[in-house]
Write an enzyme that holds these catalytic residues in place. Structure first.
Site, PDB file in Angstrom:
ATOM      1  N   CYS A 106       0.819  -1.234   0.000  1.00  0.00           N
ATOM      2  CA  CYS A 106       0.000   0.000   0.000  1.00  0.00           C
ATOM      3  C   CYS A 106       0.842   1.267   0.000  1.00  0.00           C
ATOM      4  CB  CYS A 106      -0.925   0.010   1.213  1.00  0.00           C
ATOM      5  SG  CYS A 106      -1.950  -1.452   1.300  1.00  0.00           S
TER       6      CYS A 106
ATOM      7  N   HIS B 156      -3.983   6.886   0.897  1.00  0.00           N
ATOM      8  CA  HIS B 156      -4.129   5.570   0.276  1.00  0.00           C
ATOM      9  C   HIS B 156      -5.543   5.096   0.575  1.00  0.00           C
ATOM     10  CE1 HIS B 156      -4.092   1.368  -0.405  1.00  0.00           C
ATOM     11  NE2 HIS B 156      -4.045   1.056   0.876  1.00  0.00           N
TER      12      HIS B 156
ATOM     13  N   ASN C 270      -9.938  -1.015  -2.857  1.00  0.00           N
ATOM     14  CA  ASN C 270      -8.547  -0.720  -2.491  1.00  0.00           C
ATOM     15  C   ASN C 270      -7.648  -1.261  -3.599  1.00  0.00           C
ATOM     16  OD1 ASN C 270      -5.930  -0.951  -1.417  1.00  0.00           O
ATOM     17  ND2 ASN C 270      -6.653  -1.339   0.655  1.00  0.00           N
TER      18      ASN C 270
END
Ligand code: ACO
Length: 352
Positions: A116, A279, A309
């Protein structure tokens, strides 16, 4: 000494929209559960056997290169962040170079494995090379084709519903304007809880992580044959694992910490932020961060509702979307921040 600016940004998401309702046909889940816990309404999945992490990256990179006003062969370094590469090796950096027809062999290619926070790590590395005058045009990419590696049974539901496919890219160049560009980046890591958010098989550790080895016994093979075993497949151990609550608690602590650390280091504060691009881990995490920094809705870009995501791709996709929507303008203070598997986390403060 130069500073580093983002000269062009672009993104690509596959056409295929997969709703929560569609997922509920494969696993025991509901649109209500997913939206309430994560904010996600739908995500995109790439075309199986046609699109890959690399091909999506190329789409995003072409846009970024065009917007930067350079030729693809002007790119002298590629930094590629992904956790879902086309191959175990070689990395996606060289595959992207080939896919785009970049024939300049003086162009280096580096793969980043920071999940991430991969795009922030990539940005920070690029910044060092640009500031020192080593490279002129660095292509930084985050791309993920998660849909090929998720468990579409109820066993994998807590992870699978969260992730989506997509790519984002940026061209970084030197800026001669003082006070503009990347003002700072901050990078952190703590491997203590590496397996809490992980995808560990196949790997050279030869099977399960230690706790599992103790439970099931060490496989009775002296050499080889352990990279991927039938037992791993039978036990759904070839998919990502996440302790969601553990990740959540750390994420909401580390996001604000690393944002404030970066701002403080350049003499700025949270009230200077024009746009925060977190993020896109989970809408609840982003909302928590927004509240703890006292930011208004229009100061935080969220698109997880549409894309899920997308790990290393989430920041460049969001940045590109926000820029396209006219929400990032000359002189704005843009803050990027990420937290994820490793655990690794980081931030970047940019004067646009
Ligand atoms: N649909 C329906 N039920 C589900 C699903 C699903 N997709 N997934 C899990 N459940 C069930 C569980 O089995 C459990 O059932 P049980 O009580 O009968 O055992 C119940 O829902 C609660 O499970 P929890 O894991 O405790 O659910 P929680 O409220 O913590 O929500 C979630 C899970 C959304 C993953 C949450 O922990 C979270 O958001 N964590 C942050 C992690 C994150 O955002 N990760 C993104 C990747 S990491 C990153 O980018 C930073």
């Amino acid at each position: 000494m130069f500073s580093t600016k983002i000269a062009g940004i672009g993104h690509y998401v596959p056409e295929r929209i997969v709703t929560n309702h569609e997922l509920s046909k494969f696993m025991d889940t509901t649109d209500e559960w997913i939206q309430e816990r994560t904010g996600i309404k739908e995500r995109r999945y790439g075309k199986k056997h046609k699109e890959t992490t690399t091909t999506m990256a190329a789409e995003a990179a072409q846009v970024a290169i065009k917007r930067a006003g350079i030729d693809k062969n002007d790119v002298d370094f590629i930094i590629f962040a992904t956790l879902s590469p086309d191959y175990y090796f070689p990395g996606c950096g060289v595959l992207l170079q080939r896919e785009m027809g970049i024939t300049n062999s003086a162009c280096g290619a580096l793969d980043i494995r920071n999940q991430c926070s991969g795009f922030i790590y990539a940005l920070s590395i690029a910044d060092q090379f640009i500031k020192t005058g080593v490279y002129k045009n660095i292509l930084v990419v985050g791309s993920e084709m998660h849909s090929m590696g998720l468990d579409f049974t109820t066993t994998g539901r807590n992870v699978t519903v969260i992730f989506g496919d997509g790519a984002g890219a940026a061209v970084l160049q030197a800026s001669s304007v003082e006070g503009k560009g990347i003002l700072t980046t901050k990078l952190h890591a703590d491997g203590t809880h590496a397996e809490m958010l992980s995808f560990i098989n196949p790997g050279c550790h030869g099977g399960y992580y230690d706790q599992e080895l103790e439970k099931f016994g060490y496989p009775d093979v002296e050499f080889g044959g352990l990279f991927i075993t039938q037992k791993m497949l039978d036990d759904h151990m070839t998919f990502p694992y996440m302790d969601g609550q553990f990740v959540f608690k750390l994420a909401v602590q580390k996001f604000p910490e690393v944002i404030l650390e970066a701002l403080n280091s350049v003499g700025l504060s949270k009230s200077d932020i024009n746009m925060l691009i977190p993020h896109q881990a989970n809408l609840r995490i982003s909302q928590f961060v927004q509240r703890s920094l006292g930011l208004k809705d229009e100061q935080v870009w969220n698109n997880i509702q549409k894309y899920g995501n997308t790990t290393a791709a989430s920041i460049p996709i969001a940045l590109s979307e926000a820029w396209e929507a006219g929400k990032i303008n000359e002189g704005d203070l843009v803050c990027l921040a990420a937290f994820g598997s490793g655990f690794t986390w980081g931030s970047a403060v940019i004067r646009w």
